[in-house]
Scaffold this motif. Sequence first.
Motif, PDB file in Angstrom:
ATOM      1  N   MET A 136       0.834  -1.200   0.000  1.00 29.80           N
ATOM      2  CA  MET A 136       0.000   0.000   0.000  1.00 29.80           C
ATOM      3  C   MET A 136       0.871   1.252   0.000  1.00 29.80           C
ATOM      4  O   MET A 136       2.086   1.206  -0.151  1.00 29.80           O
ATOM      5  N   SER A 137       0.222   2.400   0.211  1.00 31.09           N
ATOM      6  CA  SER A 137       0.929   3.673   0.064  1.00 31.09           C
ATOM      7  C   SER A 137       1.851   3.933   1.250  1.00 31.09           C
ATOM      8  O   SER A 137       1.857   3.209   2.239  1.00 31.09           O
ATOM      9  N   LEU A 138       2.632   5.011   1.119  1.00 28.27           N
ATOM     10  CA  LEU A 138       3.646   5.328   2.126  1.00 28.27           C
ATOM     11  C   LEU A 138       3.020   5.605   3.482  1.00 28.27           C
ATOM     12  O   LEU A 138       3.565   5.224   4.526  1.00 28.27           O
ATOM     13  N   ILE A 139       1.861   6.280   3.452  1.00 25.32           N
ATOM     14  CA  ILE A 139       1.204   6.637   4.713  1.00 25.32           C
ATOM     15  C   ILE A 139       0.857   5.368   5.493  1.00 25.32           C
ATOM     16  O   ILE A 139       1.141   5.245   6.680  1.00 25.32           O
ATOM     17  N   VAL A 140       0.247   4.426   4.775  1.00 23.67           N
ATOM     18  CA  VAL A 140      -0.150   3.177   5.436  1.00 23.67           C
ATOM     19  C   VAL A 140       1.058   2.473   6.016  1.00 23.67           C
ATOM     20  O   VAL A 140       1.045   1.973   7.135  1.00 23.67           O
ATOM     21  N   LYS A 141       2.152   2.461   5.222  1.00 24.02           N
ATOM     22  CA  LYS A 141       3.341   1.743   5.684  1.00 24.02           C
ATOM     23  C   LYS A 141       3.917   2.379   6.929  1.00 24.02           C
ATOM     24  O   LYS A 141       4.326   1.678   7.870  1.00 24.02           O
ATOM     25  N   THR A 142       3.956   3.709   6.938  1.00 20.20           N
ATOM     26  CA  THR A 142       4.528   4.396   8.096  1.00 20.20           C
ATOM     27  C   THR A 142       3.710   4.110   9.344  1.00 20.20           C
ATOM     28  O   THR A 142       4.256   3.781  10.408  1.00 20.20           O
ATOM     29  N   ILE A 143       2.383   4.229   9.174  1.00 21.13           N
ATOM     30  CA  ILE A 143       1.512   3.990  10.330  1.00 21.13           C
ATOM     31  C   ILE A 143       1.675   2.543  10.785  1.00 21.13           C
ATOM     32  O   ILE A 143       1.722   2.249  11.978  1.00 21.13           O
ATOM     33  N   THR A 144       1.777   1.623   9.809  1.00 20.89           N
ATOM     34  CA  THR A 144       1.918   0.212  10.162  1.00 20.89           C
ATOM     35  C   THR A 144       3.172  -0.029  10.966  1.00 20.89           C
ATOM     36  O   THR A 144       3.159  -0.737  11.968  1.00 20.89           O
ATOM     37  N   ARG A 145       4.286   0.618  10.509  1.00 22.38           N
ATOM     38  CA  ARG A 145       5.547   0.451  11.249  1.00 22.38           C
ATOM     39  C   ARG A 145       5.384   0.866  12.696  1.00 22.38           C
ATOM     40  O   ARG A 145       5.942   0.255  13.593  1.00 22.38           O
ATOM     41  N   LEU A 146       4.596   1.941  12.901  1.00 21.62           N
ATOM     42  CA  LEU A 146       4.424   2.437  14.270  1.00 21.62           C
ATOM     43  C   LEU A 146       3.523   1.511  15.085  1.00 21.62           C
ATOM     44  O   LEU A 146       3.781   1.246  16.254  1.00 21.62           O
ATOM     45  N   THR A 147       2.439   1.030  14.452  1.00 20.14           N
ATOM     46  CA  THR A 147       1.410   0.355  15.256  1.00 20.14           C
ATOM     47  C   THR A 147       1.628  -1.146  15.400  1.00 20.14           C
ATOM     48  O   THR A 147       1.142  -1.735  16.354  1.00 20.14           O
ATOM     49  N   VAL A 148       2.353  -1.742  14.463  1.00 19.69           N
ATOM     50  CA  VAL A 148       2.335  -3.198  14.443  1.00 19.69           C
ATOM     51  C   VAL A 148       2.973  -3.779  15.706  1.00 19.69           C
ATOM     52  O   VAL A 148       2.501  -4.781  16.262  1.00 19.69           O
ATOM     53  N   GLY A 149       4.005  -3.110  16.194  1.00 19.48           N
ATOM     54  CA  GLY A 149       4.633  -3.579  17.426  1.00 19.48           C
ATOM     55  C   GLY A 149       3.682  -3.490  18.594  1.00 19.48           C
ATOM     56  O   GLY A 149       3.608  -4.402  19.435  1.00 19.48           O
TER      57      GLY A 149
ATOM     58  N   ILE B  16      -2.367 -11.493  17.859  1.00 19.32           N
ATOM     59  CA  ILE B  16      -1.002 -11.645  17.347  1.00 19.32           C
ATOM     60  C   ILE B  16      -1.034 -11.957  15.845  1.00 19.32           C
ATOM     61  O   ILE B  16      -0.291 -11.367  15.055  1.00 19.32           O
ATOM     62  N   ALA B  17      -1.943 -12.876  15.469  1.00 17.39           N
ATOM     63  CA  ALA B  17      -2.069 -13.211  14.047  1.00 17.39           C
ATOM     64  C   ALA B  17      -2.474 -11.983  13.248  1.00 17.39           C
ATOM     65  O   ALA B  17      -1.991 -11.760  12.141  1.00 17.39           O
ATOM     66  N   LEU B  18      -3.350 -11.145  13.835  1.00 16.92           N
ATOM     67  CA  LEU B  18      -3.787  -9.940  13.126  1.00 16.92           C
ATOM     68  C   LEU B  18      -2.616  -9.002  12.895  1.00 16.92           C
ATOM     69  O   LEU B  18      -2.576  -8.314  11.867  1.00 16.92           O
ATOM     70  N   SER B  19      -1.652  -8.965  13.811  1.00 16.69           N
ATOM     71  CA  SER B  19      -0.516  -8.075  13.590  1.00 16.69           C
ATOM     72  C   SER B  19       0.297  -8.540  12.374  1.00 16.69           C
ATOM     73  O   SER B  19       0.731  -7.719  11.566  1.00 16.69           O
TER      74      SER B  19
ATOM     75  N   LEU C 203      -0.788  -6.997   4.739  1.00 15.86           N
ATOM     76  CA  LEU C 203      -1.641  -6.121   3.940  1.00 15.86           C
ATOM     77  C   LEU C 203      -0.888  -4.861   3.550  1.00 15.86           C
ATOM     78  O   LEU C 203      -1.023  -4.371   2.423  1.00 15.86           O
ATOM     79  N   ALA C 204      -0.080  -4.338   4.460  1.00 15.59           N
ATOM     80  CA  ALA C 204       0.576  -3.070   4.169  1.00 15.59           C
ATOM     81  C   ALA C 204       1.763  -3.249   3.241  1.00 15.59           C
ATOM     82  O   ALA C 204       1.959  -2.466   2.319  1.00 15.59           O
ATOM     83  N   PHE C 205       2.582  -4.271   3.470  1.00 16.78           N
ATOM     84  CA  PHE C 205       3.837  -4.382   2.727  1.00 16.78           C
ATOM     85  C   PHE C 205       3.791  -5.385   1.590  1.00 16.78           C
ATOM     86  O   PHE C 205       4.776  -5.550   0.886  1.00 16.78           O
ATOM     87  N   GLY C 206       2.690  -6.089   1.426  1.00 13.36           N
ATOM     88  CA  GLY C 206       2.624  -7.060   0.330  1.00 13.36           C
ATOM     89  C   GLY C 206       3.088  -8.427   0.789  1.00 13.36           C
ATOM     90  O   GLY C 206       3.852  -8.555   1.735  1.00 13.36           O
ATOM     91  N   LYS C 207       2.624  -9.441   0.056  1.00 10.59           N
ATOM     92  CA  LYS C 207       2.893 -10.799   0.523  1.00 10.59           C
ATOM     93  C   LYS C 207       4.374 -11.142   0.467  1.00 10.59           C
ATOM     94  O   LYS C 207       4.910 -11.798   1.340  1.00 10.59           O
ATOM     95  N   GLU C 208       5.039 -10.663  -0.613  1.00  8.05           N
ATOM     96  CA  GLU C 208       6.407 -11.106  -0.845  1.00  8.05           C
ATOM     97  C   GLU C 208       7.308 -10.742   0.323  1.00  8.05           C
ATOM     98  O   GLU C 208       8.085 -11.558   0.822  1.00  8.05           O
TER      99      GLU C 208
END
Lengths: 112, 500, 192
Positions: free
Chosen positions: C49-62, C89-92, C98-103
């Motif tokens: 997904m876009s940069l915004i989503v990725k940044t937020i994901t980096r912050l929240t996933v932990g 945990i699985a949702l994280s 979802l944010a960074f792609g499957k690969e």
Amino acid sequence: MRVYFLCFILFVVGLYAILRKRNLIKIIIGTIICEYAVNLFLILIAYRKDGRAPIYSPGQEVKNMVDPLPQALVLTSIVIGLAVTALLVGLAIRIYEKYKTFDITKINQLKG
Amino acid sequence: MSQLIPLFIVLPLLGAFLNSLFVRKNTKVSDILSLLITFSLSVISFLSLFLVNKYGVLIYKVGGWRPPLGITLVLDGLSSLLLLTVCLVSFFISLYSINYMEKYTSKEKFYTLFLLMLAGMNGVVATGDLFNLFVFLELASVASYALVAFGTEKEELEASFKYAIMSSVASLFILLGIGIIYSFTSTLNMADIAKTLGGSLNKVVVFAGILFFMGFGLKASIVPFHAWLPDAHPSAPAPISASLSGLLIKSLGIYSLVRVIYNVLGLKELFSLPLMFLGTVSIMVGVVLAIGQWDFKRLLAYHSISQVGYIILGIGLGTPLGILGGLFHLFNHSLFKSLLFLNSGAVEYSTGSRQLLKIKDLGLRSKMPFTSLTTLIASLSISGIPPFNGFFSKLIVIFSCIKAGFFGYAFWAIVGSILTLASFMKVYRYSFSTEHTENREIKEVPFFMKLAMLSLSLLCILSSFLFLNKFSNFFLGPAQKTLLEAKNYSTINDFVENVR
Amino acid sequence: MAGSKEVEWGDIWHNPLGGKERKMLEQKNNNTSEQKNKNTLEQTESKGMSLIVKTITRLTVGLILLYGIYIVLHGHISPGGGFAGGVIIALSFIHLMLAFGKEEVLKRFSSEYITFFEGLGATLFLGIAILGFLAGYFFLDFFVDKGAPFNLFSAGNIPLYNIAIGIKVSSGLFAIFVFLVLLRVIKDKDKQ
């Protein structure tokens, strides 16, 4: 008594979806509705008038709680339902891969 | 000695988990693991039969909690008979699948699912708690949905989807029934429910009984609920067809139905006539539909419906002789129907087809003499020819019907038996014909498949000796007593400290 | 659902994106001129997904992961437990995917790990239950000192069960998600 009948109506709605719908995904949704109707029924039979959530925490009396056992049963049945639903969805995707359709009238290799 | 009971559940679960944890490429390990586990289970189940004959009822408190509060595992006559059937036949099935499953990929996943299904079946039979029964039932059912779709071909996926949908709806009926019973009696321990109800014919109990009848009846494939079976059973790999037809419909279907209706709810008299009627309808419908089939395994699947009819007819009759005949037929049917499915698997393994018209010209009788012999024994058993076990159990069922004055049911049972003979004459004539117009290189099956089929056919002959009073008192007597004195089930919680 | 004519896990694993999709992505990269010469990092950036989503994901996933672990460990004191915590945990993991792609995610958590942890969770649960035999009964609580109520170290072996269930459920749910995602990839391939 009325809520129980509403539960049964929900169950019948799910059964209708299973029996009448032609799309595999809609049939799966029908089973999910059925399952939730049963879960709702189990939760409702546990209810006591003005009952509290059965969570025991420090400084509280154990008084006027709803029956916790059916809630444990529902938790188990939700987990089982999750497994069955995941398996069904996996099967449905595989079926789509082979038959190129979700329509059950076109999925008719087995006869007799 | 009651410490043995949880092993029926622990060992297969342990095998399944270790299989999924450690076995990657080397499937020999999982072969040996599942063989060891099923073998030790069959030894323990023999031992449990001795224990039941000595002590009567054994109860195991899971987690050390006393019965009405905690979950119990109960070993009484009926459950020990079923455990013996399940463990013994599954040992031969796992012996057979060493060679047979070579043609599929990921054999270790097969073993994991198979052992999970075995754990579920054993759990259903051994448990003394109504909701625990549901959990084990779902465990076995979910594993069996995955196993039916194991080949992931078109037909298998379709059959598995159909089976999964119908069976999960049946499970929901059972759960609904459990909810109603819980709200009525405020307990889930099966013996405690029986004690609380005290055999009263309340409307609520009868309604719950009907729900249970629908749910377990679908699992047992009694006739109005039989539509999934002829699709699901042939589609699975042959060892799984054998264990579905031989074990799953008995432990999940007939055992649970009889246990809940007879012992727990105490509705023996009320459900006697419906069970007998539907049993007779099952006999006729199954066999009539079976005659017209040209697919070897599909024909056998229709015969499963028919043979389940005999068991239901015998048990539904409720007289001592009828129950004995029903239980005897249950044991016999699990032997010869598994053997027949394994034979059909052997034919498919060697020729690549299970259509009777396609294998007609291959002359299999001379090319596969061994499979031909075992098929002959199993066919004679299922169609009730005297020296084999099927004859005696059918004879007892029919004789008990006549003795109780139900001449019509006895007549239809005899007609069903004759039609069974006719359809198996057709099978044998077409599949193992002597003349061969087509010259194809066909080999006999490998060693372990032969061994499994030979042992099962020997058991088919040996188990006809259960007809003698001496043996039947030992093997079938406790189970017969459990169903005959169904009301006694409510008192088994008093046996908690019986044997440590 | 493994069987005779299945697409091998490995094939899908190493090539989750179809050829056409990848080409489009590369074209996109080419259009933005500055990214042309920079290689691996930018390419992985452009998937998902876009940069915004990725940044937020980096912050929240932990935080999500930590919350899941908290729910698992406090299952015997407050509402929650192994299943609920395991789902979180699985949702994280799913969130990451979802944010960074499957690969990107499957490079780090391969199927081997997932199946290993699934087996481990189940075996642990059964192992703790079997340990109860030492005290006399299957599933029996073998701790003599149960601890005071409402402490973290209390309630006997229930926290251990919760941890085992947490491992099992988190890996199992993630495995289901990965399985469904990969099946979808096969379908995309067929379309082309």
